[in-house]
Design an enzyme around this catalytic site. Structure first.
Site, PDB file in Angstrom:
ATOM      1  N   TYR A  67      -7.808   2.604  -6.894  1.00 46.89           N
ATOM      2  CA  TYR A  67      -7.046   2.303  -8.099  1.00 46.89           C
ATOM      3  C   TYR A  67      -7.250   0.862  -8.512  1.00 46.89           C
ATOM      4  O   TYR A  67      -7.801   0.067  -7.752  1.00 46.89           O
ATOM      5  CB  TYR A  67      -5.555   2.606  -7.880  1.00 46.89           C
ATOM      6  CG  TYR A  67      -4.806   1.641  -6.994  1.00 46.89           C
ATOM      7  CD1 TYR A  67      -5.040   1.594  -5.612  1.00 46.89           C
ATOM      8  CD2 TYR A  67      -3.873   0.753  -7.517  1.00 46.89           C
ATOM      9  CE1 TYR A  67      -4.354   0.708  -4.798  1.00 46.89           C
ATOM     10  CE2 TYR A  67      -3.180  -0.140  -6.706  1.00 46.89           C
ATOM     11  CZ  TYR A  67      -3.426  -0.154  -5.343  1.00 46.89           C
ATOM     12  OH  TYR A  67      -2.751  -1.038  -4.546  1.00 46.89           O
ATOM     13  N   LYS A 104      -9.683  -1.074  -2.474  1.00 47.47           N
ATOM     14  CA  LYS A 104      -8.395  -0.833  -3.140  1.00 47.47           C
ATOM     15  C   LYS A 104      -8.097   0.666  -3.108  1.00 47.47           C
ATOM     16  O   LYS A 104      -8.069   1.347  -4.135  1.00 47.47           O
ATOM     17  CB  LYS A 104      -8.390  -1.403  -4.559  1.00 47.47           C
ATOM     18  CG  LYS A 104      -6.984  -1.739  -5.022  1.00 47.47           C
ATOM     19  CD  LYS A 104      -6.989  -2.666  -6.201  1.00 47.47           C
ATOM     20  CE  LYS A 104      -5.645  -2.743  -6.888  1.00 47.47           C
ATOM     21  NZ  LYS A 104      -4.540  -3.140  -6.009  1.00 47.47           N
ATOM     22  N   GLU A 134      -1.171 -10.295   4.418  1.00 43.38           N
ATOM     23  CA  GLU A 134      -0.901 -10.289   2.969  1.00 43.38           C
ATOM     24  C   GLU A 134       0.378  -9.492   2.735  1.00 43.38           C
ATOM     25  O   GLU A 134       0.976  -8.978   3.676  1.00 43.38           O
ATOM     26  CB  GLU A 134      -2.079  -9.670   2.201  1.00 43.38           C
ATOM     27  CG  GLU A 134      -2.321  -8.218   2.557  1.00 43.38           C
ATOM     28  CD  GLU A 134      -3.458  -7.573   1.765  1.00 43.38           C
ATOM     29  OE1 GLU A 134      -3.679  -7.953   0.615  1.00 43.38           O
ATOM     30  OE2 GLU A 134      -4.103  -6.667   2.334  1.00 43.38           O
ATOM     31  N   LEU A 157      -6.948  -7.367   0.962  1.00 44.20           N
ATOM     32  CA  LEU A 157      -7.495  -7.107  -0.363  1.00 44.20           C
ATOM     33  C   LEU A 157      -7.832  -8.438  -1.038  1.00 44.20           C
ATOM     34  O   LEU A 157      -7.054  -9.384  -0.958  1.00 44.20           O
ATOM     35  CB  LEU A 157      -6.467  -6.356  -1.212  1.00 44.20           C
ATOM     36  CG  LEU A 157      -7.033  -5.849  -2.541  1.00 44.20           C
ATOM     37  CD1 LEU A 157      -7.942  -4.644  -2.310  1.00 44.20           C
ATOM     38  CD2 LEU A 157      -5.912  -5.463  -3.487  1.00 44.20           C
TER      39      LEU A 157
HETATM   40  N1  PMP Z   1      -2.876  -7.166  -1.749  1.00 45.82           N
HETATM   41  C1  PMP Z   1      -2.488  -5.881  -1.894  1.00 45.82           C
HETATM   42  C2  PMP Z   1      -2.317  -5.020  -0.676  1.00 45.82           C
HETATM   43  C3  PMP Z   1      -2.236  -5.379  -3.195  1.00 45.82           C
HETATM   44  O1  PMP Z   1      -1.868  -4.095  -3.373  1.00 45.82           O
HETATM   45  C4  PMP Z   1      -2.368  -6.255  -4.315  1.00 45.82           C
HETATM   46  C5  PMP Z   1      -2.011  -5.796  -5.705  1.00 45.82           C
HETATM   47  N2  PMP Z   1      -2.628  -4.688  -6.147  1.00 45.82           N
HETATM   48  C6  PMP Z   1      -2.785  -7.571  -4.108  1.00 45.82           C
HETATM   49  C7  PMP Z   1      -3.035  -7.990  -2.810  1.00 45.82           C
HETATM   50  C8  PMP Z   1      -3.001  -8.515  -5.267  1.00 45.82           C
HETATM   51  O2  PMP Z   1      -4.165  -8.148  -5.965  1.00 45.82           O
HETATM   52  P1  PMP Z   1      -4.350  -8.448  -7.543  1.00 45.82           P
HETATM   53  O3  PMP Z   1      -4.126  -9.918  -7.694  1.00 45.82           O
HETATM   54  O4  PMP Z   1      -5.743  -8.067  -7.826  1.00 45.82           O
HETATM   55  O5  PMP Z   1      -3.334  -7.636  -8.265  1.00 45.82           O
END
Ligand code: PMP
Length: 287
Positions: free
Chosen positions: A33, A149, A182, A207
């Protein structure tokens, strides 16, 4: 207000939108996603989210369902039909519909695509950010490919629910060395006791947040000290400031970790300024 979702080639009423019971996303979480923030009806950090989408799909050997240009049209149409000025667009791509079998369908089937869009109340979000929010910490129990993701989000969902039950907005995963990896849906940052911005490096099993990457450009532009180094929960509790980043939360000050106040328990000057700078830059570059 009527809402619309894009499902496999057409827009349908949100209430009637459905996928097949043998969609591999539904049965096996076999999909990926992306989430784009929307400012003034335009997609923020657009290129970064597309690049990560293609990479996530390639890592799972799922075919690209359409070109970037075509997908941009669909995402914008979802924003338009749902009358979103400020909000989020969600895209999910699964391997498709096939008789249930763990191995990939052979021959391959077309990937399944769903897009939804929703508004967020930016004024309410700014009020929350100005107060600062809380996180709690939970043991890291996810799989070894958090760089993809993937829609396999059960540990993330359980962690977020644990946070909610403990009055916090986010949960921070902590690995076996006591280091924060994270958040359940965000990247974790501190301004450490020496005044350095610190966030975990992306060689680790996390991520690669697009907001994280964009914010690093903002930080470089400001000439602030930054180091991609993991931190322990104790270091975070003793930090001057803490915050999280993500397309949903943008840059959000954290004022409490497991019930312990960070700094003076109020959003710090660095996080507050970075939020404003990130939003300004994201708005200017949104497409
Ligand atoms: N880590 C995880 C596990 C996430 O789900 C997200 C948000 N989707 C992020 C970090 C932050 O990523 P982004 O800045 O691309 O939204």
């Amino acid at each position: 207000m009527s809402r619309f979702a894009y499902v496999n080639g057409r827009f349908v009423r949100h209430g009637q939108a459905a996928v097949h019971i043998e969609d591999r996303g539904y049965q096996l979480a076999d999909g990926v996603y992306e989430v784009w923030a929307v400012f003034d009806g335009k997609l923020a950090d657009a290129a970064g989210h597309f690049t990560r989408l293609w990479r996530s799909l390639d890592e799972l050997q799922i075919a690209h369902p359409m070109s970037q240009a075509a997908l941009t049209v669909v995402l914008r149409e979802a924003v338009r039909r749902n009358k979103v000025r400020d909000g989020l667009v969600y895209l999910q791509v699964t391997r498709g519909v096939a008789p249930r079998d763990h191995a990939f369908p052979n021959p391959a089937v077309p990937p399944a695509v769903v897009v939804t869009a929703k508004s967020v109340d930016r004024a309410a979000a700014e009020a929350k950010a100005a107060r600062g929010l809380s996180v709690v910490t939970v043991p890291e129990n996810r799989w070894g490919r958090c760089d993809i993701k993937s829609i396999g989000l059960l540990p993330n969902a359980l962690a977020k629910q644990a946070a909610r039950q403990r009055g916090a907005v986010e949960a921070w995963f902590v690995d076996e060395l006591g280091l924060v990896t994270e958040g359940a849906s965000s990247n974790a940052w501190i301004v450490d006791s020496e005044g350095r911005l610190r966030t975990r490096d992306t060689q680790a099993n996390i991520l690669r947040g697009i907001t994280r990457t964009s914010l690093m450009e903002v930080i470089a532009g400001e000439g602030l000290p930054i180091t991609e180094q993991p931190f322990t929960v104790e270091e975070a509790k003793a930090a001057r400031e803490a915050f999280i980043t993500g397309a949903g939360t943008l840059v959000l000050p954290i004022v409490s970790i497991d019930g312990v106040a960070v700094g003076d328990g109020k959003p710090g000057p660095v996080a507050t300024r970075l939020r404003a700078l990130y939003i300004q830059r994201a708005k200017e570059a949104a497409i």
